[in-house]
Design a protein around this motif. Sequence first.
Motif, PDB file in Angstrom:
ATOM      1  N   GLY A   1     -16.102   9.740 -16.213  1.00 44.38           N
ATOM      2  CA  GLY A   1     -16.844   8.932 -17.166  1.00 44.38           C
ATOM      3  C   GLY A   1     -17.563   8.536 -16.182  1.00 44.38           C
ATOM      4  N   GLU A   2     -17.529   7.775 -15.687  1.00 46.80           N
ATOM      5  CA  GLU A   2     -18.772   7.246 -14.790  1.00 46.80           C
ATOM      6  C   GLU A   2     -19.724   8.141 -14.239  1.00 46.80           C
ATOM      7  OE1 GLU A   2     -17.633   4.574 -11.680  1.00 46.80           O
ATOM      8  OE2 GLU A   2     -15.958   3.837 -12.134  1.00 46.80           O
ATOM      9  N   LEU A   3     -19.488   9.242 -13.719  1.00 47.36           N
ATOM     10  CA  LEU A   3     -20.111  10.194 -13.653  1.00 47.36           C
ATOM     11  C   LEU A   3     -20.983  11.059 -14.204  1.00 47.36           C
ATOM     12  CD1 LEU A   3     -21.424  11.865 -10.992  1.00 47.36           C
ATOM     13  CD2 LEU A   3     -19.912  13.759 -11.672  1.00 47.36           C
TER      14      LEU A   3
ATOM     15  N   PRO B   1     -10.372  11.903 -12.785  1.00 48.22           N
ATOM     16  CA  PRO B   1     -11.255  11.876 -11.017  1.00 48.22           C
ATOM     17  C   PRO B   1     -11.796  12.945 -10.830  1.00 48.22           C
ATOM     18  CG  PRO B   1      -9.147  12.252 -10.649  1.00 48.22           C
ATOM     19  CD  PRO B   1      -9.133  12.169 -11.742  1.00 48.22           C
ATOM     20  N   VAL B   2     -13.386  13.091 -10.499  1.00 49.20           N
ATOM     21  CA  VAL B   2     -13.784  14.377  -9.681  1.00 49.20           C
ATOM     22  C   VAL B   2     -12.860  15.264  -9.008  1.00 49.20           C
ATOM     23  CG1 VAL B   2     -15.694  15.425  -8.634  1.00 49.20           C
ATOM     24  CG2 VAL B   2     -16.398  14.370 -10.567  1.00 49.20           C
TER      25      VAL B   2
ATOM     26  N   PRO C   1     -18.460   5.045  -6.647  1.00 52.13           N
ATOM     27  CA  PRO C   1     -18.399   4.197  -8.128  1.00 52.13           C
ATOM     28  C   PRO C   1     -17.422   3.089  -8.073  1.00 52.13           C
ATOM     29  CG  PRO C   1     -16.961   6.190  -7.360  1.00 52.13           C
ATOM     30  CD  PRO C   1     -17.693   5.725  -6.260  1.00 52.13           C
ATOM     31  N   SER C   2     -16.598   2.116  -8.814  1.00 50.10           N
ATOM     32  CA  SER C   2     -16.100   0.968  -9.051  1.00 50.10           C
ATOM     33  C   SER C   2     -14.559   1.568  -8.342  1.00 50.10           C
ATOM     34  CB  SER C   2     -15.457   0.468 -10.380  1.00 50.10           C
ATOM     35  OG  SER C   2     -15.131   1.484 -10.928  1.00 50.10           O
TER      36      SER C   2
ATOM     37  N   GLN D   1     -27.086  10.271 -18.772  1.00 56.19           N
ATOM     38  CA  GLN D   1     -27.030   9.337 -19.397  1.00 56.19           C
ATOM     39  C   GLN D   1     -26.659  10.224 -21.022  1.00 56.19           C
ATOM     40  OE1 GLN D   1     -31.497   9.511 -19.314  1.00 56.19           O
ATOM     41  NE2 GLN D   1     -31.069   8.456 -17.805  1.00 56.19           N
ATOM     42  N   PRO D   2     -25.486  10.571 -21.478  1.00 55.45           N
ATOM     43  CA  PRO D   2     -25.000  11.524 -22.429  1.00 55.45           C
ATOM     44  C   PRO D   2     -25.673  10.925 -23.988  1.00 55.45           C
ATOM     45  CG  PRO D   2     -23.475   9.886 -21.591  1.00 55.45           C
ATOM     46  CD  PRO D   2     -24.312   9.998 -20.770  1.00 55.45           C
TER      47      PRO D   2
END
Lengths: 592, 338
Positions: free
Chosen positions: A312-314, A344-345, A32-33, A319-320
């Motif tokens: 959110g990134e995950l 975060p996760v 991720p970023s 593809q929500p």
Amino acid sequence: MLMNLFKFKGGVKPPTNKTQSLGLSIAQAPLPSKLVVPLHQSIGGTPRPVVQAGDKVLKGQLIGEADGWISAAVHAPTSGTVLEVAMHVQPHPSGLDAMCVVIEPDGKDEWIARQPVDYQALTPEQVREGLQQAGVVGLGGAVFPTHGKLTASKTVPMDELVINGAECEPFITCDDLLMRERAEEVVRGIGVFRDLLQPKKVLIGIEDNKPEAAAAMRAAVDALGEPFLVVQVPTLYPAGGAKQLIRVLTGKEVPASKRSTDLGVQCFNVATAYTAWRAIAHGEPVVSRLVTVTGNVGEPRNYEVLIGTPMGELLQLAQPQPDTDGIVMGGPMMGFLVPDAKVPVVKATNCLIAHSERLFPPKAPEMPCIRCGACAQACPHELQPFEMYWFSRAKNFGKTQEYHIFDCIECGCCSFVCPSRIPLVQYFRFAKSEIWARERDKNAAEGAKARFEFKQLRDEREKAEKAEKLAKAAAAQAAKKAAEAAAAAAAEASPTAPDSAAAATQVQASAATVEATATPAVDAEKEAKKAAIAAAMARAKAQREAVQPKNTEQLSAVQQREQAEIEARRQAAHLTDPAQAEPAAPASEKTD
Amino acid sequence: MFAPAPFLLKDASVSRVMTQVCLALVPGIAAYAWLVGPAILVQLVIASLAALLAEAAMLRVQGKPLGMFLADGSAVVTAWLIALTFPPLAPWWLVVTGTVFAIVIAKQLYGGLGQNPFNPAMVAFAVCIVAFPALMSQWPSVGLQLSLADQINVILGLAPRVDALAGATPLDAMKTALKLADGSVSVTQLLANQDIYGNFAGRGWEWVAAGYLLGGLWMWQRKLITWHVPTAFIGALVVVAGGLWLYNPAQFANPLFHLLSGGSMLGAFFIATDPVSGCTTPRGKLIFGAGAGLLAYIIRVFGGYPDGVAFAVLLMNLCAPVIDLLTQPPIFGMKDKA
Ligand code: SF4
Ligand code: SF4
């Protein structure tokens, strides 16, 4: 081998919704970023940060040091630069912030030097410490530090080690896929637990809606020649609750008030066994975990995700759908809507469900309880939810405790079945948090009281010391007179006021004792203090009897009153045992 | 905001529960309408309307949402139980009075749905039988053949309440006959009169009871009720009736007669199982059911009223909170201590 299975009462059968995310194999989520790694990711003490903003870290490098035994270390999930150590919003229903290490990945994903160990060569203590240092915690959701569960009870022999592969919550499939794809390492991890706990039996429980996982685990167990039993248990939520699975496999019921080891049984999640093995055999601390990403998404799937990846990134990977209006962490029965897509996760994150009203229609309005008892029939802990609801609502929290609210595991079965659509679990969470808050307030108040009393005690001691100095001086002056006067005074006073005269005599005599013992004795200081207080008490007694003894004129009335008051207060506060103060009188009698 | 888990909910609602209870009553009602007379259908409608109107008025007064509570169906269940326990040709105003009393006093004044300590339908029955004992004891004589129009006219007071209406239930008839004969006639002789007592318990009525039994079993199968209350109710009734029957078959009717007459089946499956006013713990339900069955027998056989189910249930309602308190089941993991 046939095994006799037990049943737990209650339970419900919600639609499982697992097939959606079972179509594809586990995928590695891209870097991720940035990674936001909370320090507090397990039950117990919050690890102390050991990095600062600007530090370069490698993947697997320690960033948070375990604080105490019930605490587990936290590591950098990838290589990069620490941007800050600061408060960030957490994946917790409260929406509160907590301390996190924010890391900007450098894209190299470069490991620290990993050191596999031969755990057979280590002492059990070293293995437990190694697991703590590797940040191994229960990945079923409870995130209890694993090493803390790897000590058998000293008095009760370990009968069974239960391995939880039940995964009873709808939608979640990460343990299923883990067992399908990485069964061997899971079984090896179970072997480590077995060696530490030395149970008579190892039982791996898997719900019977996961035949592939069970087959894979059986194959791995056979291949490794382990005597573990893979048992398919009936699919019934919450069969994957530790206590329920223990019940189903062993018939034992672990009450809320006991540890399972007290009943000779312990339970670990399959994913925990897997990470334990990775830590030992590969020197890899827990920096990632499997997460099911499902719900209102185009491509539900399981991902291997770095801890700290923003949810959110995950979610984007799967593809929500456009009408997604939130993220549920965990399953639909016990999960919660995260307060922000940025959270975060963490190690406890087993599943993300894209929430939409289509998937989870808004609930019908709450109706009054009709006492139908459906909730009680569904409760796996055999509680009476409607009674607890009634008293939670009435804020009669004492009563909720009488109905065992703290045995409630918040599984949601009761809410699931309630025809009146009462959010029972919410009421129970509310009641529990209120009870905790009141406990805290009470403890805080008690702490304050204790501090106040301690201060009072100190002040009094200082005063007593001052008074004692004065008393000594006075006693020195009075000593001579007193010695002669004692007998005479008693004789003189007896016809008119025998009691007070006797008291006066004692007082004088004890003052004399002070003088007498103070000079020669080495630890006279302490004795003197005691005696001074005793003297003051005796004086006060005499005063109360409304006679002002002639021969204590040397001590001012003010001083006497002061000392008497102090003593009274101390006795009232139970700081001094009256029995302790008493002996001073017999002592003075002796000197008579 | 608290987490609203669980997100998944079973497809259940109060109105669904109540609808199913009504459905379970249908076999009994069908037998009733077929064998005793279609007037019962009219009574059901009258009671339902009265109940809904009374409920709506009370909700309006209390400022509660009308739609939600009217749709819950609980008022209709109460209304149906009233209609089914009152004499089928009772004047309309008696049914309305009973229903309004049940809804307004016994239910809404106690706080509405879920709050009533007594079964509203049984309160209505008890109040009416005390206030209007004659009307509440007038059951259509056996063999009375009235057209639906005539029956409606009787209910609405448009036709005179002829003597033929002033019959008694088989239960009542037997009690009276035994009393009048003062030992000179035996139960067996009485039961031989199939015109009144049919094959088992009462001409026609025995099949109505069988209909209730069928509906009750269906509710059990659908998990709307548990087995405890009906089993205990029927068990207690059979034990006490059987015991006395064995002791003196000339004076006491057999258990089957008691099971299939009066409100036994309706009581066992539909009235004593009311969750709101009954017990909730398994052992409590057993005690509740057995107590109600036993009291029903005692009141109907030795008391002055034609049937005892209503008073029995009300008496047990009174005890329910204490029974519940004393029968709390041990929880998971704490069974050894119990
Ligand atoms: S399921 Fe709901 S309505 Fe039924 S008893 Fe429990 S809380 Fe009350
Ligand atoms: S949430 Fe608590 S009370 Fe409700 S069913 Fe689960 S354990 Fe029982």
